[in-house]
Design a protein around this motif. Sequence first.
Motif, PDB file in Angstrom:
ATOM      1  N   TYR A 211       0.830  -1.210   0.000  1.00 58.46           N
ATOM      2  CA  TYR A 211       0.000   0.000   0.000  1.00 58.46           C
ATOM      3  C   TYR A 211       0.863   1.259   0.000  1.00 58.46           C
ATOM      4  N   ASP A 212       0.233   2.378  -0.327  1.00 61.05           N
ATOM      5  CA  ASP A 212       0.911   3.670  -0.386  1.00 61.05           C
ATOM      6  C   ASP A 212       1.015   4.267   1.024  1.00 61.05           C
ATOM      7  N   TYR A 213       2.228   4.270   1.545  1.00 59.74           N
ATOM      8  CA  TYR A 213       2.477   4.784   2.898  1.00 59.74           C
ATOM      9  C   TYR A 213       2.258   6.297   2.962  1.00 59.74           C
ATOM     10  N   ARG A 219      -3.151   5.119   5.747  1.00 50.59           N
ATOM     11  CA  ARG A 219      -2.446   4.992   7.039  1.00 50.59           C
ATOM     12  C   ARG A 219      -3.410   5.088   8.211  1.00 50.59           C
ATOM     13  N   PRO A 233       4.546  -1.435   2.846  1.00 47.71           N
ATOM     14  CA  PRO A 233       4.239  -0.118   2.286  1.00 47.71           C
ATOM     15  C   PRO A 233       5.261   0.314   1.223  1.00 47.71           C
ATOM     16  N   SER A 235       6.844   4.157  -0.398  1.00 52.11           N
ATOM     17  CA  SER A 235       6.844   5.588  -0.092  1.00 52.11           C
ATOM     18  C   SER A 235       7.867   6.334  -0.940  1.00 52.11           C
TER      19      SER A 235
END
Length: 443
Positions: A211-213, A219, A233, A235
């Motif tokens: 997932y996109d941190y 978040r 994650p 980033s």
Amino acid sequence: MKLVVLGAGESGVGTAILGKQKGYEVFVSDKGAIAEKYREVLLNNNIPFEEKIHTESKIIDADVVMKSPGIPDKVALIQKLVKQGVSVVSEIEFAAEYTNNQIVGITGSNGKTTTTMLTNHLLKKVGLNVGMAGNIGDSFAQQVADANSDLYVLELSSFQLDGIVKFAPHIAIITNITPDHLDRYEYKFENYINSKFRITKNQTEKDYLIYDYDDEVIRDWLSENKVKATLLPFSLVEKLDQGVYLEDNNIVVKYKTEEKIMSIKTLALKGKHNTKNAMAAAMTASLLKVRSNSIRESLEDFEGAEHRLENVLKINGVQYINDSKATNVNATFYALESVKTPTVWIVGGVDKGNDYLELMSLVREKVKAIVCLGVENQKIINAFSNVVDLIVETAGAEEAVKVAYKIAEKGDTVLLSPACASFDLFENYEDRGRKFKNAVRAL
């Protein structure tokens, strides 16, 4: 056991075929008209169907109902089925029951198509037998019925995820979450967020969630909800303990061992959002034991670059797409297949002996008007004048875009996908694509 399929599009017809193969008594019902190509498939497979109506008496006695992602849960018929205890599921849920192969599931408000295509490209390039499906390509159910793939990469919309019960991808990706489709979620952003996170609800400790941190929405949800899957994650701003991050403009994949993959300067896809898409795809490939030099090569030669299904701008609710690189019918077939809304299609140039009949079913289904962009357009006019009411000839990108702008309405797509070479009016396909984009930006 009776399976009723509501909606005879790509996912519906695929489900009907798989259901019949698995011994269900199948009935297909579509409230609209069924596209010719899907009607033929149903007839060839002796699957009974109805169109332009949902006859309740033929539906209500189902054991399982697969509804098209386009049908909202709040429709009276769906509410009645649920109240009666009928299992109402999505194609993804239905088809996943019939395969033990690993699944990579990709969702998000933006970038999921590119990430799906990238992941598919990375895995195919090393010789893995991959099926790409979901919101893209042939239906997942159809592919499970054909049983040609060892691994599936699925692009999943929130609508598809709403209809899952047991579905659990081995690797799940959430690219980002921004407000979208809120009319389907009681105008509550949190409902839409929860819908996206259904992708991980059945995952176990042996599975992964990428997932996109940098996405605060993701978040925040993860800080308040327990997830069984291993969290990985990615980033652009943080150096992570595990996951994917940037170090001196290099993509670093860190899980168990640390591997530098490549400099972001050599990525085929430019832009921060595409760097993130590449990170998610790289992490997936790494988990599936693809070596880092293969990942690097694939990210460098991915064809989803400029002039290939490139979203230019959205103006007055109309999406303009530059697919100038489509210099043959096959490439244009892919473009038309990927567009999900009524389309004003800009086509033409130097014909290389094209057989436009290959595009006929897609043009019938999706194209509301054709704008010819070539010196000699008669072959296009002859091919499609019986199926498209409005065909206009133009003599340059600027004129073509202005004509398309007048025709297109909110919710439509204007697609430049010429199916021809560009040498009559342009230097090359890049020149054609740039002139198209400049004309769109000048509107």
